[in-house]
Design a protein around this motif. Sequence first.
Motif, PDB file in Angstrom:
ATOM      1  N   THR A 265       0.833  -1.217   0.000  1.00 47.92           N
ATOM      2  CA  THR A 265       0.000   0.000   0.000  1.00 47.92           C
ATOM      3  C   THR A 265       0.863   1.261   0.000  1.00 47.92           C
ATOM      4  OG1 THR A 265      -1.731  -1.172   1.186  1.00 47.92           O
ATOM      5  CG2 THR A 265      -1.826   1.233   1.228  1.00 47.92           C
ATOM      6  N   MET A 266       1.890   1.298   0.869  1.00 48.08           N
ATOM      7  CA  MET A 266       2.795   2.465   0.913  1.00 48.08           C
ATOM      8  C   MET A 266       3.459   2.674  -0.439  1.00 48.08           C
ATOM      9  SD  MET A 266       4.760   2.005   4.569  1.00 48.08           S
ATOM     10  CE  MET A 266       5.945   3.319   4.320  1.00 48.08           C
ATOM     11  N   ALA A 267       3.899   1.568  -1.071  1.00 46.66           N
ATOM     12  CA  ALA A 267       4.589   1.654  -2.355  1.00 46.66           C
ATOM     13  C   ALA A 267       3.631   2.153  -3.432  1.00 46.66           C
ATOM     14  CB  ALA A 267       5.159   0.282  -2.731  1.00 46.66           C
ATOM     15  N   ARG A 268       2.418   1.584  -3.471  1.00 47.50           N
ATOM     16  CA  ARG A 268       1.444   2.000  -4.490  1.00 47.50           C
ATOM     17  C   ARG A 268       1.136   3.491  -4.332  1.00 47.50           C
ATOM     18  NH1 ARG A 268      -3.323  -0.025  -2.840  1.00 47.50           N
ATOM     19  NH2 ARG A 268      -2.899  -2.180  -3.397  1.00 47.50           N
ATOM     20  N   ASP A 269       0.951   3.936  -3.086  1.00 50.73           N
ATOM     21  CA  ASP A 269       0.645   5.359  -2.821  1.00 50.73           C
ATOM     22  C   ASP A 269       1.790   6.272  -3.274  1.00 50.73           C
ATOM     23  OD1 ASP A 269      -1.725   4.526  -1.774  1.00 50.73           O
ATOM     24  OD2 ASP A 269      -1.218   4.963   0.324  1.00 50.73           O
ATOM     25  N   ALA A 270       3.030   5.760  -3.190  1.00 50.81           N
ATOM     26  CA  ALA A 270       4.195   6.558  -3.586  1.00 50.81           C
ATOM     27  C   ALA A 270       4.526   6.382  -5.072  1.00 50.81           C
ATOM     28  CB  ALA A 270       5.401   6.164  -2.728  1.00 50.81           C
ATOM     29  N   GLY A 271       3.778   5.519  -5.758  1.00 47.31           N
ATOM     30  CA  GLY A 271       3.993   5.317  -7.190  1.00 47.31           C
ATOM     31  C   GLY A 271       5.110   4.348  -7.524  1.00 47.31           C
ATOM     32  N   PHE A 272       5.440   3.447  -6.575  1.00 48.01           N
ATOM     33  CA  PHE A 272       6.505   2.462  -6.805  1.00 48.01           C
ATOM     34  C   PHE A 272       5.923   1.054  -6.900  1.00 48.01           C
ATOM     35  CE2 PHE A 272       9.146   5.675  -4.347  1.00 48.01           C
ATOM     36  CZ  PHE A 272       9.816   6.132  -5.472  1.00 48.01           C
ATOM     37  N   PRO A 273       6.579   0.164  -7.675  1.00 53.74           N
ATOM     38  CA  PRO A 273       6.068  -1.203  -7.851  1.00 53.74           C
ATOM     39  C   PRO A 273       6.598  -2.208  -6.823  1.00 53.74           C
ATOM     40  CG  PRO A 273       7.856  -0.857  -9.372  1.00 53.74           C
ATOM     41  CD  PRO A 273       7.697   0.440  -8.589  1.00 53.74           C
ATOM     42  N   LEU A 274       7.238  -1.715  -5.747  1.00 56.09           N
ATOM     43  CA  LEU A 274       7.824  -2.598  -4.726  1.00 56.09           C
ATOM     44  C   LEU A 274       6.823  -3.667  -4.281  1.00 56.09           C
ATOM     45  CD1 LEU A 274      10.106  -3.232  -2.662  1.00 56.09           C
ATOM     46  CD2 LEU A 274       9.045  -1.535  -1.154  1.00 56.09           C
ATOM     47  N   LYS A 275       7.295  -4.921  -4.217  1.00 54.55           N
ATOM     48  CA  LYS A 275       6.461  -6.037  -3.784  1.00 54.55           C
ATOM     49  C   LYS A 275       7.051  -6.708  -2.542  1.00 54.55           C
ATOM     50  CE  LYS A 275       3.238  -6.040  -6.931  1.00 54.55           C
ATOM     51  NZ  LYS A 275       2.420  -4.872  -6.553  1.00 54.55           N
ATOM     52  N   ALA A 276       6.142  -7.191  -1.681  1.00 54.51           N
ATOM     53  CA  ALA A 276       6.526  -7.988  -0.514  1.00 54.51           C
ATOM     54  C   ALA A 276       5.614  -9.205  -0.476  1.00 54.51           C
ATOM     55  CB  ALA A 276       6.368  -7.174   0.767  1.00 54.51           C
ATOM     56  N   VAL A 277       6.185 -10.370  -0.192  1.00 55.27           N
ATOM     57  CA  VAL A 277       5.390 -11.600  -0.086  1.00 55.27           C
ATOM     58  C   VAL A 277       5.709 -12.274   1.249  1.00 55.27           C
ATOM     59  CG1 VAL A 277       5.295 -11.967  -2.586  1.00 55.27           C
ATOM     60  CG2 VAL A 277       7.159 -13.002  -1.265  1.00 55.27           C
ATOM     61  N   THR A 278       4.786 -13.157   1.694  1.00 56.07           N
ATOM     62  CA  THR A 278       5.046 -13.918   2.916  1.00 56.07           C
ATOM     63  C   THR A 278       5.319 -15.373   2.544  1.00 56.07           C
ATOM     64  OG1 THR A 278       2.700 -14.383   3.245  1.00 56.07           O
ATOM     65  CG2 THR A 278       3.573 -12.416   4.320  1.00 56.07           C
ATOM     66  N   GLU A 279       6.185 -15.993   3.335  1.00 51.69           N
ATOM     67  CA  GLU A 279       6.521 -17.417   3.142  1.00 51.69           C
ATOM     68  C   GLU A 279       6.687 -18.061   4.512  1.00 51.69           C
ATOM     69  OE1 GLU A 279      10.165 -17.604   0.983  1.00 51.69           O
ATOM     70  OE2 GLU A 279       9.292 -16.774  -0.851  1.00 51.69           O
ATOM     71  N   GLU A 280       6.284 -19.305   4.637  1.00 52.17           N
ATOM     72  CA  GLU A 280       6.484 -19.984   5.909  1.00 52.17           C
ATOM     73  C   GLU A 280       7.983 -20.033   6.213  1.00 52.17           C
ATOM     74  OE1 GLU A 280       5.149 -24.112   8.063  1.00 52.17           O
ATOM     75  OE2 GLU A 280       3.951 -23.393   6.371  1.00 52.17           O
ATOM     76  N   ALA A 281       8.341 -19.703   7.446  1.00 55.20           N
ATOM     77  CA  ALA A 281       9.779 -19.591   7.799  1.00 55.20           C
ATOM     78  C   ALA A 281      10.408 -20.966   7.986  1.00 55.20           C
ATOM     79  CB  ALA A 281       9.950 -18.778   9.072  1.00 55.20           C
TER      80      ALA A 281
END
Length: 100
Positions: free
Chosen positions: A84-100
């Motif tokens: 959400t922060m990235a989209r609001d700032a106009g950046f395509p940054l992605k974060a995903v979750t994975e079991e540790a």
Amino acid sequence: MTETGDAIKERIRTEKRDPTLYKVVLLNDDYTTMEFVIHVLEEVFQKSPAEAYQIMMHVHVNGRGIAGVYPWEVAETKAETVITMARDAGFPLKAVTEEA
Ligand code: TYC
């Protein structure tokens, strides 16, 4: 309390203490600025400026890297916050979750 009642209480406690942890993984891209990634790591993942710089550079060089490890709901919320922060700032940054 009956044996059945105690067994049910125990099961409820066990579910509440789910030990499964999830990594929040940041993905590299060519457009998000290094400064923005450092800002996200400091604000969302409570990293020091030095740690944030190191993690950002790791992602930049290796393509992906761990921002933090948390219980499921915390990990999902942090990954959503990053996107959400990235989209609001106009950046395509992605974060995903994975079991540790
Ligand atoms: N590769 C980006 C750049 O050169 C910086 C960057 C680092 C982007 C980490 C995303 O998760 C990332 N501006």
